[in-house]
Design a protein around this motif. Structure first.
Motif, PDB file in Angstrom:
ATOM      1  N   THR A 153      -4.580   6.555  -1.799  1.00 49.09           N
ATOM      2  CA  THR A 153      -3.680   5.405  -1.731  1.00 49.09           C
ATOM      3  C   THR A 153      -3.802   4.550  -2.981  1.00 49.09           C
ATOM      4  O   THR A 153      -4.764   4.660  -3.734  1.00 49.09           O
ATOM      5  CB  THR A 153      -3.993   4.521  -0.513  1.00 49.09           C
ATOM      6  OG1 THR A 153      -5.321   4.022  -0.630  1.00 49.09           O
ATOM      7  CG2 THR A 153      -3.832   5.281   0.776  1.00 49.09           C
ATOM      8  N   LYS A 154      -2.815   3.679  -3.183  1.00 47.77           N
ATOM      9  CA  LYS A 154      -2.848   2.723  -4.284  1.00 47.77           C
ATOM     10  C   LYS A 154      -2.131   1.449  -3.850  1.00 47.77           C
ATOM     11  O   LYS A 154      -1.144   1.501  -3.120  1.00 47.77           O
ATOM     12  CB  LYS A 154      -2.167   3.298  -5.517  1.00 47.77           C
ATOM     13  CG  LYS A 154      -2.233   2.355  -6.680  1.00 47.77           C
ATOM     14  CD  LYS A 154      -2.036   3.026  -7.985  1.00 47.77           C
ATOM     15  CE  LYS A 154      -2.038   1.900  -9.008  1.00 47.77           C
ATOM     16  NZ  LYS A 154      -2.407   2.243 -10.286  1.00 47.77           N
ATOM     17  N   LYS A 155      -2.633   0.297  -4.305  1.00 49.61           N
ATOM     18  CA  LYS A 155      -2.026  -0.992  -3.995  1.00 49.61           C
ATOM     19  C   LYS A 155      -1.243  -1.489  -5.206  1.00 49.61           C
ATOM     20  O   LYS A 155      -1.683  -1.365  -6.345  1.00 49.61           O
ATOM     21  CB  LYS A 155      -3.099  -2.024  -3.655  1.00 49.61           C
ATOM     22  CG  LYS A 155      -3.835  -1.744  -2.381  1.00 49.61           C
ATOM     23  CD  LYS A 155      -4.882  -2.803  -2.153  1.00 49.61           C
ATOM     24  CE  LYS A 155      -5.758  -2.446  -0.983  1.00 49.61           C
ATOM     25  NZ  LYS A 155      -6.844  -3.429  -0.813  1.00 49.61           N
ATOM     26  N   LEU A 208       0.854  -1.185   0.000  1.00 47.55           N
ATOM     27  CA  LEU A 208       0.000   0.000   0.000  1.00 47.55           C
ATOM     28  C   LEU A 208       0.887   1.230   0.000  1.00 47.55           C
ATOM     29  O   LEU A 208       1.715   1.408   0.887  1.00 47.55           O
ATOM     30  CB  LEU A 208      -0.899   0.006   1.237  1.00 47.55           C
ATOM     31  CG  LEU A 208      -1.899   1.146   1.315  1.00 47.55           C
ATOM     32  CD1 LEU A 208      -3.000   0.938   0.287  1.00 47.55           C
ATOM     33  CD2 LEU A 208      -2.489   1.242   2.691  1.00 47.55           C
TER      34      LEU A 208
END
Length: 81
Positions: A43-45, A25
């Motif tokens: 956020t970005k995974k 994450l």
């Protein structure tokens, strides 16, 4: 947010159930709402390759982009952050 150069990000491992793959994450940015005074986090995974299975959940790591390893995995772990 730390700037480590082109195509390098700092993130936290949130899942490590897959073999040689971790889910990281990355917090892109945080900003504060003018009207409600609430902090909004973007956020970005990312799916990241970890061939040695050295890192566990909660580790802060530095990742770098590479050529595609699989359909969704095109990042690898450089080091601990």
């Amino acid at each position: 947010m730390w700037n480590y150069g082109i195509n390098m990000l700092v993130g936290t491992i949130i899942r490590d159930l897959l073999t040689e793959t971790k889910v990281v994450l990355v917090i892109k940015r945080t900003k504060r709402s003018k009207k409600y005074k609430k902090t909004i986090t973007s956020t970005k995974k990312y799916l990241v390759s970890d061939k040695d299975n050295r890192f566990r959940i909660g580790s802060k790591i530095l990742i770098k982009s590479c050529s595609p390893i699989s359909k969704r995995k095109s990042w690898f772990i450089v080091s601990m952050a």
